[in-house]
Write a protein that holds these residues in place. Structure first.
Motif, PDB file in Angstrom:
ATOM      1  N   ARG A   1      -9.792 -13.419  -5.142  1.00  0.00           N
ATOM      2  CA  ARG A   1      -8.716 -12.805  -4.353  1.00  0.00           C
ATOM      3  C   ARG A   1      -7.501 -13.721  -4.291  1.00  0.00           C
ATOM      4  O   ARG A   1      -6.354 -13.260  -4.326  1.00  0.00           O
ATOM      5  N   VAL A   2      -7.744 -15.040  -4.217  1.00  0.00           N
ATOM      6  CA  VAL A   2      -6.629 -15.997  -4.244  1.00  0.00           C
ATOM      7  C   VAL A   2      -5.912 -15.907  -5.579  1.00  0.00           C
ATOM      8  O   VAL A   2      -4.681 -15.869  -5.644  1.00  0.00           O
ATOM      9  N   ASP A   3      -6.673 -15.855  -6.667  1.00  0.00           N
ATOM     10  CA  ASP A   3      -6.090 -15.715  -8.005  1.00  0.00           C
ATOM     11  C   ASP A   3      -5.271 -14.437  -8.126  1.00  0.00           C
ATOM     12  O   ASP A   3      -4.276 -14.382  -8.866  1.00  0.00           O
ATOM     13  N   ALA A   4      -5.710 -13.414  -7.392  1.00  0.00           N
ATOM     14  CA  ALA A   4      -5.030 -12.114  -7.469  1.00  0.00           C
ATOM     15  C   ALA A   4      -3.790 -12.040  -6.582  1.00  0.00           C
ATOM     16  O   ALA A   4      -3.109 -11.013  -6.573  1.00  0.00           O
ATOM     17  N   GLY A   5      -3.516 -13.113  -5.826  1.00  0.00           N
ATOM     18  CA  GLY A   5      -2.277 -13.135  -5.052  1.00  0.00           C
ATOM     19  C   GLY A   5      -2.436 -13.212  -3.548  1.00  0.00           C
ATOM     20  O   GLY A   5      -1.433 -13.170  -2.825  1.00  0.00           O
ATOM     21  N   GLU A   6      -3.669 -13.343  -3.046  1.00  0.00           N
ATOM     22  CA  GLU A   6      -3.869 -13.495  -1.600  1.00  0.00           C
ATOM     23  C   GLU A   6      -3.970 -14.991  -1.289  1.00  0.00           C
ATOM     24  O   GLU A   6      -4.993 -15.603  -1.564  1.00  0.00           O
ATOM     25  N   PRO A   7      -2.937 -15.591  -0.711  1.00  0.00           N
ATOM     26  CA  PRO A   7      -2.965 -17.040  -0.496  1.00  0.00           C
ATOM     27  C   PRO A   7      -3.943 -17.472   0.600  1.00  0.00           C
ATOM     28  O   PRO A   7      -4.413 -18.608   0.592  1.00  0.00           O
ATOM     29  N   ASP A   8      -4.261 -16.563   1.530  1.00  0.00           N
ATOM     30  CA  ASP A   8      -5.173 -16.872   2.640  1.00  0.00           C
ATOM     31  C   ASP A   8      -6.042 -15.646   2.886  1.00  0.00           C
ATOM     32  O   ASP A   8      -5.849 -14.914   3.853  1.00  0.00           O
ATOM     33  N   PRO A   9      -7.035 -15.389   2.015  1.00  0.00           N
ATOM     34  CA  PRO A   9      -7.828 -14.165   2.135  1.00  0.00           C
ATOM     35  C   PRO A   9      -8.597 -14.115   3.452  1.00  0.00           C
ATOM     36  O   PRO A   9      -9.228 -15.085   3.856  1.00  0.00           O
ATOM     37  N   ALA A  10      -8.508 -12.960   4.104  1.00  0.00           N
ATOM     38  CA  ALA A  10      -9.214 -12.760   5.370  1.00  0.00           C
ATOM     39  C   ALA A  10     -10.515 -12.009   5.118  1.00  0.00           C
ATOM     40  O   ALA A  10     -10.741 -11.451   4.038  1.00  0.00           O
ATOM     41  N   CYS A  11     -11.376 -11.993   6.120  1.00  0.00           N
ATOM     42  CA  CYS A  11     -12.644 -11.272   6.032  1.00  0.00           C
ATOM     43  C   CYS A  11     -12.378  -9.789   5.789  1.00  0.00           C
ATOM     44  O   CYS A  11     -11.597  -9.163   6.510  1.00  0.00           O
ATOM     45  N   LEU A  12     -13.018  -9.223   4.781  1.00  0.00           N
ATOM     46  CA  LEU A  12     -12.826  -7.806   4.462  1.00  0.00           C
ATOM     47  C   LEU A  12     -13.494  -6.898   5.476  1.00  0.00           C
ATOM     48  O   LEU A  12     -13.151  -5.712   5.575  1.00  0.00           O
ATOM     49  N   ALA A  13     -14.424  -7.442   6.260  1.00  0.00           N
ATOM     50  CA  ALA A  13     -15.131  -6.617   7.239  1.00  0.00           C
ATOM     51  C   ALA A  13     -14.384  -6.507   8.565  1.00  0.00           C
ATOM     52  O   ALA A  13     -14.326  -5.437   9.165  1.00  0.00           O
ATOM     53  N   CYS A  14     -13.780  -7.643   9.013  1.00  0.00           N
ATOM     54  CA  CYS A  14     -13.172  -7.613  10.346  1.00  0.00           C
ATOM     55  C   CYS A  14     -11.785  -8.245  10.400  1.00  0.00           C
ATOM     56  O   CYS A  14     -11.140  -8.214  11.453  1.00  0.00           O
ATOM     57  N   GLY A  15     -11.320  -8.826   9.299  1.00  0.00           N
ATOM     58  CA  GLY A  15     -10.002  -9.456   9.294  1.00  0.00           C
ATOM     59  C   GLY A  15      -9.976 -10.873   9.821  1.00  0.00           C
ATOM     60  O   GLY A  15      -8.900 -11.466   9.960  1.00  0.00           O
ATOM     61  N   GLY A  16     -11.136 -11.441  10.114  1.00  0.00           N
ATOM     62  CA  GLY A  16     -11.192 -12.800  10.637  1.00  0.00           C
ATOM     63  C   GLY A  16     -10.918 -13.858   9.579  1.00  0.00           C
ATOM     64  O   GLY A  16     -10.836 -13.572   8.379  1.00  0.00           O
ATOM     65  N   VAL A  17     -10.811 -15.098  10.023  1.00  0.00           N
ATOM     66  CA  VAL A  17     -10.555 -16.228   9.134  1.00  0.00           C
ATOM     67  C   VAL A  17     -11.827 -16.557   8.356  1.00  0.00           C
ATOM     68  O   VAL A  17     -12.923 -16.624   8.924  1.00  0.00           O
ATOM     69  N   LEU A  18     -11.663 -16.778   7.059  1.00  0.00           N
ATOM     70  CA  LEU A  18     -12.780 -17.215   6.224  1.00  0.00           C
ATOM     71  C   LEU A  18     -12.762 -18.729   6.090  1.00  0.00           C
ATOM     72  O   LEU A  18     -11.708 -19.333   5.907  1.00  0.00           O
TER      73      LEU A  18
END
Length: 250
Positions: A136-153
């Motif tokens: 996801r970082v490679d795809a352009g998300e610099p700080d990917p969040a949890c896909l289930a709840c939006g929390g910090v990974l």
């Protein structure tokens, strides 16, 4: 009469993985020496509080490349030690997962500081593969969040500012107390409580062997100190152990 087989504990640190392309952190040429500010990228307070720290931390994970690293001759030597039938356990400060990927049974590996091959949401606790987050970082998300709840990974590692799992530490201490031979491999023996396992082993009668390029606080207590490169030294040491050079007390 056959010599009693020794119970072997092996504590490994970053030095065993440098030949796999993963840099160490605390050595003279380690990451913290080159960039002292990099430590905040793996410190829980700044990581949770500052999105910029998290973005830089994700970039560091990409650059370190632990996900794509392969076990080296040092890791494989420990596999040979396990396959020899001698009772042994690996206690590792590393989070790269290379001991498991090398072929050691999971039950023989205790990852004191967790593992970086998975991430966990700090809110809902869902665990997912690190490789998926890095994609996801490679795809352009610099700080990917949890896909289930939006929390910090965060990686499933013990960051600075966090404490080790008490059950894991208790298991490691029990192994250190029971062992006859304690190998400290690729670690400066400065990060506690893991480093203190060497002291526990020595105080309970184990023979300590240090395999590390640089001096450690435990060198004077070691029965042997080996300064040769780990990928050369550890296979040779394992050959000596499996040949019966180190027997347990009668």
């Amino acid at each position: 009469m056959n010599a009693k087989r020794p119970l072997i504990a092996v504590l490994t640190g970053a030095g065993i993985s440098t030949d796999s392309g993963i840099p160490d952190y605390r050595g003279p040429n380690g990451l913290w020496q080159r960039d002292p500010k990099a430590q905040e990228l793996v410190t829980i307070g700044p990581y949770l509080a500052d999105p910029d720290v998290r973005r830089r931390s994700w970039q560091l994970r990409k650059e370190v490349g632990a996900v794509g690293a392969e076990p080296n001759a040092g890791h494989l030597a420990l596999v040979e030690l396990e396959r020899s039938g001698l009772p042994m356990r690996v206690l590792t400060q590393n989070v790269d997962g290379l001991h498991r990927r090398s072929g050691l049974p999971e039950r023989k590996v205790l990852e004191l500081h967790g593992t970086a091959d998975r991430v966990q949401c700090v809110r809902c606790r869902l665990r997912t593969p690190m490789a998926e987050a890095l994609a996801r970082v490679d795809a352009g998300e610099p700080d990917p969040a949890c896909l289930a709840c939006g929390g910090v990974l965060k990686p499933c590692t013990v960051m600075f500012g966090e404490v080790l799992d008490e059950r894991v530490l208790a298991d490691a201490a029990a192994i250190a107390k029971a062992c006859d031979l304690f190998l400290a491999v690729g670690t400066l023996l400065q990060v506690h409580p893991a480093a203190g396992l060497a002291r526990v082993a020595v105080e309970h009668g184990a023979r300590l062997i240090v395999v590390n390029a640089d001096p450690t606080p435990y060198d004077d207590e070691a029965a042997e100190v080996i300064r040769e490169p780990i990928s050369q030294a550890l296979p040779a040491l394992v050959a000596r152990i499996t040949a019966g050079e180190f027997s347990a007390p009668a």
